[in-house]
Design an enzyme around this catalytic site. Sequence first.
Site, PDB file in Angstrom:
ATOM      1  N   SER A  44      43.560  55.593  37.237  1.00  0.00           N
ATOM      2  CA  SER A  44      44.301  54.716  36.330  1.00  0.00           C
ATOM      3  C   SER A  44      45.654  54.267  36.906  1.00  0.00           C
ATOM      4  CB  SER A  44      44.527  55.449  34.998  1.00  0.00           C
ATOM      5  OG  SER A  44      44.858  54.520  33.991  1.00  0.00           O
ATOM      6  N   CYS A  53      47.396  45.996  39.955  1.00  0.00           N
ATOM      7  CA  CYS A  53      48.050  44.688  39.936  1.00  0.00           C
ATOM      8  C   CYS A  53      49.518  44.790  40.342  1.00  0.00           C
ATOM      9  CB  CYS A  53      47.918  44.066  38.544  1.00  0.00           C
ATOM     10  SG  CYS A  53      46.237  44.152  37.920  1.00  0.00           S
ATOM     11  N   ALA A  84      27.306  49.351  32.870  1.00  0.00           N
ATOM     12  CA  ALA A  84      28.173  49.015  34.012  1.00  0.00           C
ATOM     13  C   ALA A  84      29.191  47.975  33.565  1.00  0.00           C
ATOM     14  CB  ALA A  84      27.350  48.499  35.179  1.00  0.00           C
ATOM     15  N   TYR A 114      58.602  26.869  17.420  1.00  0.00           N
ATOM     16  CA  TYR A 114      59.553  25.972  18.080  1.00  0.00           C
ATOM     17  C   TYR A 114      60.998  26.197  17.635  1.00  0.00           C
ATOM     18  CZ  TYR A 114      62.606  21.965  18.438  1.00  0.00           C
ATOM     19  OH  TYR A 114      63.709  21.193  18.634  1.00  0.00           O
ATOM     20  N   LYS A 121      57.095  18.778  19.510  1.00  0.00           N
ATOM     21  CA  LYS A 121      55.717  18.573  19.970  1.00  0.00           C
ATOM     22  C   LYS A 121      55.591  19.401  21.249  1.00  0.00           C
ATOM     23  CE  LYS A 121      55.723  13.926  19.873  1.00  0.00           C
ATOM     24  NZ  LYS A 121      56.749  13.275  19.044  1.00  0.00           N
TER      25      LYS A 121
HETATM   26  P1  FAD Z   1      38.741  49.402  39.959  1.00  0.00           P
HETATM   27  O1  FAD Z   1      39.925  49.277  39.099  1.00  0.00           O
HETATM   28  O2  FAD Z   1      38.819  48.988  41.381  1.00  0.00           O
HETATM   29  O3  FAD Z   1      38.269  50.907  39.872  1.00  0.00           O
HETATM   30  C1  FAD Z   1      37.131  51.348  40.528  1.00  0.00           C
HETATM   31  C2  FAD Z   1      37.365  52.765  40.990  1.00  0.00           C
HETATM   32  O4  FAD Z   1      36.089  53.353  41.239  1.00  0.00           O
HETATM   33  C3  FAD Z   1      38.108  52.860  42.312  1.00  0.00           C
HETATM   34  O5  FAD Z   1      39.286  53.623  42.170  1.00  0.00           O
HETATM   35  C4  FAD Z   1      37.144  53.519  43.272  1.00  0.00           C
HETATM   36  O6  FAD Z   1      37.763  54.437  44.150  1.00  0.00           O
HETATM   37  C5  FAD Z   1      36.207  54.230  42.330  1.00  0.00           C
HETATM   38  N1  FAD Z   1      34.864  54.403  42.879  1.00  0.00           N
HETATM   39  C6  FAD Z   1      34.072  53.457  43.450  1.00  0.00           C
HETATM   40  N2  FAD Z   1      32.888  53.981  43.793  1.00  0.00           N
HETATM   41  C7  FAD Z   1      32.927  55.271  43.418  1.00  0.00           C
HETATM   42  C8  FAD Z   1      31.990  56.320  43.506  1.00  0.00           C
HETATM   43  N3  FAD Z   1      30.794  56.116  44.031  1.00  0.00           N
HETATM   44  N4  FAD Z   1      32.342  57.534  43.025  1.00  0.00           N
HETATM   45  C9  FAD Z   1      33.573  57.740  42.477  1.00  0.00           C
HETATM   46  N5  FAD Z   1      34.498  56.774  42.382  1.00  0.00           N
HETATM   47  C10 FAD Z   1      34.175  55.550  42.831  1.00  0.00           C
HETATM   48  N6  FAD Z   1      43.653  41.526  38.211  1.00  0.00           N
HETATM   49  C11 FAD Z   1      44.334  40.793  37.297  1.00  0.00           C
HETATM   50  O7  FAD Z   1      43.755  40.420  36.272  1.00  0.00           O
HETATM   51  N7  FAD Z   1      45.653  40.469  37.499  1.00  0.00           N
HETATM   52  C12 FAD Z   1      46.327  40.857  38.603  1.00  0.00           C
HETATM   53  O8  FAD Z   1      47.521  40.567  38.747  1.00  0.00           O
HETATM   54  C13 FAD Z   1      45.627  41.612  39.575  1.00  0.00           C
HETATM   55  N8  FAD Z   1      46.258  42.001  40.721  1.00  0.00           N
HETATM   56  C14 FAD Z   1      45.576  42.776  41.619  1.00  0.00           C
HETATM   57  C15 FAD Z   1      46.236  43.182  42.768  1.00  0.00           C
HETATM   58  C16 FAD Z   1      45.585  43.977  43.699  1.00  0.00           C
HETATM   59  C17 FAD Z   1      46.295  44.408  44.935  1.00  0.00           C
HETATM   60  C18 FAD Z   1      44.241  44.378  43.463  1.00  0.00           C
HETATM   61  C19 FAD Z   1      43.517  45.239  44.445  1.00  0.00           C
HETATM   62  C20 FAD Z   1      43.568  43.951  42.331  1.00  0.00           C
HETATM   63  C21 FAD Z   1      44.228  43.149  41.402  1.00  0.00           C
HETATM   64  N9  FAD Z   1      43.580  42.697  40.249  1.00  0.00           N
HETATM   65  C22 FAD Z   1      44.265  41.938  39.333  1.00  0.00           C
HETATM   66  C23 FAD Z   1      42.162  42.999  39.997  1.00  0.00           C
HETATM   67  C24 FAD Z   1      41.995  44.187  39.074  1.00  0.00           C
HETATM   68  O9  FAD Z   1      42.731  45.257  39.577  1.00  0.00           O
HETATM   69  C25 FAD Z   1      40.510  44.538  39.003  1.00  0.00           C
HETATM   70  O10 FAD Z   1      39.837  43.436  38.437  1.00  0.00           O
HETATM   71  C26 FAD Z   1      40.231  45.750  38.156  1.00  0.00           C
HETATM   72  O11 FAD Z   1      40.941  46.870  38.619  1.00  0.00           O
HETATM   73  C27 FAD Z   1      38.734  46.075  38.179  1.00  0.00           C
HETATM   74  O12 FAD Z   1      38.488  47.243  37.476  1.00  0.00           O
HETATM   75  P2  FAD Z   1      37.232  48.157  37.853  1.00  0.00           P
HETATM   76  O13 FAD Z   1      37.281  49.321  36.942  1.00  0.00           O
HETATM   77  O14 FAD Z   1      36.017  47.325  37.904  1.00  0.00           O
HETATM   78  O15 FAD Z   1      37.500  48.605  39.347  1.00  0.00           O
END
Ligand code: FAD
Length: 512
Positions: free
Chosen positions: A40, A44, A281, A426, A434
Amino acid sequence: MSKKVLIVGGVAGGASAAARLRRLDEDAHIVMFERDPYISFANCGLPYYIGGSIQDRSKLLVQTPEAMHKRFNIDVRIQSEVVSIDPVNKKVRVESIEKGSYEESYDALILSPGAKPIRPNLPGIESSKIHMLRNIPDTDKVKAKVAAEGTRSAVVIGGGFIGVEMAENLREAGLEVSLIEAGPQILAPFDTEMSSILAKELDEHGVNLIFSDMVQGFAEVGEQIQVQLASGTVLQSDMVLLAIGVSPDTSFLKDSGLEFGPRGHIVVNERMETNLDQVYAVGDAVEVVDFVNGTKTAIPLAGPANKQGRIAADNVSGLGTTYKGSQGTSIIKVFGVTGASTGNNEKTLQRLGLPYHVIYIHPSSHATYYPGATPISMKLIFDPKGTVLGAQAVGYSGVDKRIDDIATVIRFRGTVTDLTELELSYAPPYSSAKDPVNMAGFAAENILQGLTTVFVPKDLEGRDKNNTILVDVRSEIEHANGHIEGSINIPVDDLRGRLNELDPSKEIWVYC
Ligand code: FAD
């Protein structure tokens, strides 16, 4: 008997699912597996920590395993990678640094493994001077490299959100920065003319932008690294930040029997259920429906991932909540400028062959008589019946709320007339009576009602110069400061008295 729910991935989607599950079911046994040492964290915020706007590293760690356990009674297992799933026997196999290899059974399984940065198979790609940015360990490496004595320059590859944010933040950290983009524009959610305003801001802050050129390979030269481009250009710098996009992190699921989309995303229905019994998922790893046009797409953003995590938890707990699609609402700060977009852009609509109209307006962020008003460049896209399909805006302030207003209208399948009717807050420091969103609606309605016919920049290429007159109705000073070639200047306040200067047999194109 209490339900046992396993969650793979402990960041956006996974942690949201875990917290929601606990709130819905005090008795569930919830285990959250995370491959990395952190859960967690604020993905971003990572670029801003590297750039220095976020100074305290601990602020990136929104939750710790201990705190999550204490508050939500979640069994958080870090440095524990789920390496395979067995949907027949409802088990997963885990490789844990602490506990070694073991199996864990489930009643329900929520997958939120996210997406990983794409690492192309190019010569020299294994160099330790090439960095990517996904998680805290990556961030620590980049931060250390930026801070190291002798680090003066960086090449960023990829002009998406992460690439542009990193170009800005590496510059803020004092480095010389080049940004290479294979396509003709940065930031694909915007159309070219809108993204060019953001590119100009990068350029004005000293980022060396290279468009339409592909990286072909890397070579270490002493303490530096060379980036070789298809054009023959060779850039040399102290580090490379590779950000050419992400792909779903789903290789551990390949033999699971899960259904995947064409680019490897997990296929889910609107309850976030996969084709496997009790396997859900969410997040960057799944395929979603484009809310505007109904096609399948993948939109790796935090908002959708968090909402989907919550919805998966609802469905595990028997609430029939549904996810109705993503519209890609996004925003970026580029030095002093903000760009935001929502819904479909012109490129998408053209690819799908869908009919649309476009208007541009350039309202002020708030009443111009109150100090500090700045212009916003807004683009609204709508279909021939008036349904709003998308919007993009770039400016210095007030961009976020305008795009969020329009995003809300899109969510309710609203029309340009709805935009005209929105009653928005506003007072002079904040807006105008507007609001710019109303103004966009008025301009769009004028087109649909046949009151005005508009031309857009690309129509200028096909203008019949013998049979049209291009009139710039801005002030003389504005015209003198720069105008479209071939235009004549008649300021709007003089126009009524100077109509005799215009040949009525010709079509008159007016712009300001
Ligand atoms: P993640 O948050 O990536 O979490 C997935 C986690 O699963 C990872 O920590 C990984 O280690 C773990 N994992 C994967 N496979 C396994 C496994 N087999 N076993 C155990 N653990 C595993 N989005 C925005 O909307 N605004 C922003 O400003 C923005 N800025 C970003 C900046 C950066 C640098 C990055 C990298 C992303 C940014 N994003 C932003 C995108 C946003 O962070 C992602 O869309 C979001 O975190 C996706 O959530 P998720 O749970 O799918 O994956």
